[in-house]
Design an enzyme around this catalytic site. Structure first.
Site: not given
Length: 674
Positions: A576, A629, A255
């Site tokens: 995602d 995610h 991320s």
């Protein structure tokens, strides 16, 4: 005399009997009255049974059932969920670590984990009086118990200084060190724990694994200014290489950690005092591969809605269902306003504002994903080579979506051609005429000072693209963006040899910086696909009222058919659930592919997409094939790819690219000088 005494005695007895009878009769009447009164009270109590009693009773039942189920869960054998799952679905595959251990894979390259925003734990080292007893207790991550016990105190200590972006006076919150910093976000909710456990299966341990924990609230350069975090990462990587026979590290960012490590690679080579002084060959000497998971290389539209109105899709729905709890003053807490005030002090959130402007994200009438159709029933293809496109050929598309308009005020504005939209520039609007009274000042952000004139002007501009989003944020949040401008940039470099790009504000933007001179290094983009992901929003103005956030996602805006990409005021594309495919894949698909001005040494890049498959049943947890995610961190295919590279494999040996989306098609439609 005896007769008289007997007569008197009998009269006395008779009188006493009469008195006793009267008393008994009186008592009977009293008892009847008491019975009637008690019955009446019982009936009144039944009539007075309120919704509060019902709620308390319901909560009590839920808690009792929960405790009972928790007891049963702890009492059952650890293998019971697996036994039930195998009974329903057949034998489960071995975890990647077990599978690869059987193949004979062992420890080779040390691994470095770089957590993203939100997932790393933060603990208190110094605080105000309201935080007594919390020394070195987690304020973020863990049980979040302090949020419920003293929410305003928690908000105060989780916020940064609104002028400097560093610690407020008298408060020190620091990242939790070690692997426990981000193995679990909360009890039972894994982040890195599954990957760590599978690496341990082939022999990895603390000396060959390192969690590069940092305070994810700070701007990237400020983590070095305050905590010397970048220097610590440099030293730890050098130590791991030296103590593992000179074997280079495999770095695994997730991320926002992807952007943080991109910043690190420029910082470590740059000369002191701005950089780490490692020299232009530091990355070539110390890094084998960078395996980016769910990387928002070009930012995320979700960051725009978060900064603009403290919303994303889920919060917008909750705000529409229960505005009392999120907008109004309940028990002295304006929840959404406090959340906005706190998060606008977190400079790291500005690193994820979309980069590249209209060239990357599209303008008023064009976007790279034009023609994308939501088709969750697409054919799954698990080939290790390019797995085909998203199966949209031959489908009848719904009404054209202008994804380039990241924010539109009204559904009709989102759908009309730009030539038919009348727009008024908001820069000339007169701010002032405060909406809220002084009781709102402790939670109100800069919207409080804009006044209705400024707020209305924002709505009158109608639509905002990636290019005008920056102007919008400067107008509604000037203090925040002043700090942001000092630490981040969002453009496209015309000449990367210009000395101005040696400044740290450009280092986390892949469109304004070069990759290291490390031709033997590999870079992977690994991300989930097949989940509707936020791309653009329809907004409305909320009624003028005290303490309100004046802009709100219009959850009543819906598409015209079941397959529409518009739901609850949010336009979705493939991704995602947090990062659109365009942001996660473009750099490795085009801008870094082969030798280019962004990748002068020709570092090899690979795209590894993971097609989302939800868990079959509740006992499977968050699923072993998830592309979401955070849940992707437990995806068996992703974990296997990471372990193979850590054990010495190359991208070609993994099978090269594995693609399910239209990322190559969308990348080709972007006109970017390479």
């Amino acid at each position: 005399m005896s007769i008289l005494r007997r007569r008197k005695a009998s009269e006395t007895e008779k009188a006493s009997k009469e008195d006793t009878h009267k008393e008994t009769k009186y008592k009977g009447v009293e008892d009847e009255k008491k019975d009637k009164i008690s019955k009446r009270k019982v009936e009144e109590k039944k009539k007075k049974w309120s919704c509060i009693d019902s709620c308390c009773w319901l909560i009590g039942c839920i808690c009792s059932i929960g405790w009972f189920l928790l007891f049963l869960y702890n009492a059952m054998p650890a293998s019971f969920p697996q036994y039930v799952t195998e009974a329903i679905n057949g034998p489960l595959p071995d975890p990647p670590g077990v599978k690869l251990q059987k193949e004979g894979l062992t420890v080779k390259h040390p691994v470095v984990f770089v957590p993203g925003i939100v997932t790393g734990g933060l603990e208190l080292w110094e605080g105000h009086q309201c935080a007594d007893g919390l020394f070195r207790k987690r304020l973020w991550g863990g049980t979040f118990g302090e949020v419920y016990k003293r929410p305003l105190c928690w908000v105060e200590h989780m916020s940064l200084d609104n002028e400097t972006g560093l610690d407020p006076s008298g408060i020190r919150v620091r990242p939790v060190p070690g692997l426990v910093a981000a193995d679990y976000f909360a009890p039972g909710y894994f982040v890195w724990a599954v990957l760590i456990a599978n690496l341990a299966r082939i022999g990895y341990e603390e000396k060959t694994m390192y969690m590069a924990a940092y305070d994810w609230r700070l701007s990237f350069q400020n983590t070095e200014v305050r905590d010397h975090t970048l220097s610590r990462i440099k030293s730890n990587i050098e130590l791991m290489v030296a103590t593992n026979g000179g074997r280079k590290v495999v770095v695994i960012p997730h991320s926002m950690g992807v952007l943080y490590f991109l910043h690190f690679m420029k910082w470590v080579e740059a000369p002191a005092p701005m950089g780490g002084g490692g020299g232009s060959d530091w990355c070539a000497k110390h890094i084998k591969a960078v395996m980016n998971i769910g990387g928002p290389f070009l930012g995320v539209p979700k960051a725009v809605s978060g900064l603009f109105s403290a919303e994303a899709k889920d919060i917008a729905v909750a705000r529409a269902i229960a505005p009392v709890f999120l907008d109004k003053d309940v028990f002295g807490l304006q929840a959404l306003q406090h959340f906005m005030q706190m998060t606008r002090t977190w400079d790291s959130t500005m690193s994820m504002i979309p980069k590249g402007g209209d060239t990357i994200w599209g303008n008023m009438d064009w976007s790279p994903e034009e023609g994308y159709a939501c088709n969750p029933q697409r054919q799954r293809n698990n080939e290790t080579q390019v797995a085909g496109q998203s199966g949209t050929e031959g489908l009848s598309y719904p009404k054209r979506v202008n994804y380039g308009r990241i924010i539109s005020f009204g559904k009709e504005v989102a759908e009309e051609h730009s030539s038919k939209i009348e727009r008024m520039d908001f820069w000339d609007a007169v701010k002032g005429n405060n909406l809220g009274n002084t009781t709102c000042r402790d939670v109100w952000t800069e919207y409080h000072d804009m006044g209705w004139g400024g707020i209305k002007a924002v709505g009158d501009y109608k639509a905002y693209t990636a290019g005008s989003i920056l102007d919008l944020l400067h107008f509604v949040a000037p203090k925040m963006m002043k700090r942001g401008d000092a630490h981040f940039s969002y453009g496209i470099a015309e000449n990367l040899d210009d000395p101005k790009y040696n400044h740290y504000k450009y280092w986390s933007n892949p469109l304004e910086t070069k990759l290291p001179n490390a031709p033997d290094m590999e870079i992977y983009s690994m991300y989930g696909v097949g989940i509707p992901t936020e791309r653009a929003y329809i907004y409305k103005l909320t009624p003028a009222a005290e303490c309100y956030i004046p802009f709100q996602i219009d959850t009543s805006a819906e598409g015209e058919n079941e397959g529409s990409r518009l739901k609850g005021g949010v336009f979705s594309v493939d991704g995602d659930e947090t990062v659109p495919v365009l942001s996660a894949g473009f750099m490795c698909a085009k801008a870094w592919r082969g030798k280019s001005r962004f990748n002068p040494s020709g570092i090899r890049t690979f795209i590894r997409e993971y097609d989302h498959a939800p868990p079959v049943n509740l006992l499977e947890g968050r699923g072993t094939q998830s592309g979401a995610h955070v849940d992707i961190m437990g995806n068996f295919a992703l974990i296997e790819d990471i372990i193979r590279v850590a054990a010495g494999a190359t991208g070609e040996e993994l099978g090269g690219d594995r693609v399910y989306s239209d990322i190559f098609k969308w990348s080709d439609s972007i006109n970017l000088q390479l």
